[in-house]
Design a protein around this motif. Structure first.
Motif, mmCIF file in Angstrom:
data_model
loop_
_atom_site.group_PDB
_atom_site.id
_atom_site.type_symbol
_atom_site.label_atom_id
_atom_site.label_comp_id
_atom_site.label_asym_id
_atom_site.label_seq_id
_atom_site.Cartn_x
_atom_site.Cartn_y
_atom_site.Cartn_z
ATOM 1 N N GLY A 201 69.698 4.130 140.231
ATOM 2 C CA GLY A 201 70.623 5.145 141.080
ATOM 3 C C GLY A 201 70.702 6.574 140.717
ATOM 4 O O GLY A 201 70.833 7.384 141.659
ATOM 5 N N ARG A 205 73.470 7.080 142.879
ATOM 6 C CA ARG A 205 73.796 6.129 143.942
ATOM 7 C C ARG A 205 74.523 4.662 143.150
ATOM 8 O O ARG A 205 74.346 4.918 141.882
ATOM 9 N N MET A 259 67.432 2.869 151.049
ATOM 10 C CA MET A 259 67.354 1.798 149.595
ATOM 11 C C MET A 259 66.106 1.663 149.846
ATOM 12 O O MET A 259 65.660 1.314 150.833
ATOM 13 N N ARG A 278 67.907 3.405 144.642
ATOM 14 C CA ARG A 278 68.171 3.877 145.771
ATOM 15 C C ARG A 278 68.877 5.248 145.384
ATOM 16 O O ARG A 278 69.945 6.716 145.817
#
Length: 290
Positions: A201, A205, A259, A278
């Motif tokens: 991420g 994220r 994603m 992500r």
């Protein structure tokens, strides 16, 4: 100039393939190749071997980027994954799966910039040691040592795909179906006992801040996600199947953005690894829906 453009364009794909393996980023690879073009366009020297000259410049540009990015990589929040290399299922693969697999690219991350360059140029792009030594400004004996050291590090991380593309796609589809229904028993059945799940991420994220190691660890994570969503679908039912770094994969839309999920098949008919990207910085170049 027209001849120069034609010569460069004939090498562009090879240079981009090299730069992607060096940097783990499609966007950065294309930037490096563009920088190589600018140098090629401006050079006053007589270039007797254009292909060798371009490989030399591209390799050195990549090494410079890796060295300058060391601090950012060390401060990266959570696990780092390469920018997904996405291909449509309807076209033949451009790359051999084992040469762009996430497992292989992660193994390259453990090498020094010079080790990575030597290994890729010699073992993947079939340059001889003398050419590699000239490219990197090192003597041939030093290059051979770098190659041997790098080969030791990546030997076990360059999987040979013994599972057919159709069988791998069935594994991915089974996982997605079980995840959509929140069926933990079915999810467990499709995972190898020592499977890993890595989510990137980038601190931008939500994502696990460490790799999930082992089937039980992964299932506990998925159970936690299901609990937080009140038993709703773990992932959206709507997704697009693609090929990601040689693996079967999907692109899906979530409330907070897209994603990608790549599924690495194991040799036991189960999934060996799942890679989720992500970080929006790595997903700005997703192909448009077809």
């Amino acid at each position: 100039m027209a001849a120069d453009v034609e010569t460069f364009e004939s090498q562009r794909q090879r240079l981009t393939r090299l730069a992607y393996r060096m940097l783990g980023s499609v966007a950065e690879a294309e930037d490096v190749v563009q920088d190589a073009w600018l140098r090629w366009n401006r050079t006053d020297e007589e270039v007797r071997d254009p292909a060798g000259w371009l490989v030399r410049v591209t390799s050195r540009l990549c090494i410079d980027r890796l060295r300058s990015a060391k601090v950012q990589r060390e401060a990266y929040r959570g696990p780092w994954l390469p920018e997904p290399l996405i291909e449509e299922l309807s076209v033949d693969p451009v790359e051999r799966a084992e040469d762009v697999s996430v497992a292989f690219l992660l193994a390259l991350e453990r090498l020094s910039p010079l080790e990575r360059a030597v290994f890729l140029l010699h073992d993947v792009f079939d340059e001889d040691y003398a050419s590699v030594a000239e490219t990197l400004g090192r003597n041939e004996a030093a290059v051979r040592q770098l190659a041997a050291r790098a080969r030791t590090h990546v030997r076990d991380s360059r999987p040979r795909f013994t599972v057919s593309e159709a069988e791998a796609a069935k594994l991915a589809a089974a996982f997605m179906a079980a995840a959509a229904q929140g069926d933990m028993k079915a999810l467990s059945a499709v995972l190898a006992e020592d499977a890993v799940l890595i989510s990137d991420g980038g601190g931008k994220r939500s994502a696990a801040l460490r790799p999930m190691s082992g089937r039980e660890d992964i299932i506990r994570l998925l159970e936690g996600l299901a609990w937080r969503t009140g038993g709703a679908e773990l992932w959206p039912i709507s997704f697009r199947a693609v090929r990601i770094n040689g693996y079967p994969g999907v692109i899906m839309e979530r409330e907070d953005g897209p994603m990608t999920v790549a599924f690495q098949p194991g040799e036991d008919g189960k999934l060996a690894a799942i890679y989720l990207v992500r970080n929006p910085d790595k997903l700005g170049r997703l192909p448009l829906d077809q």
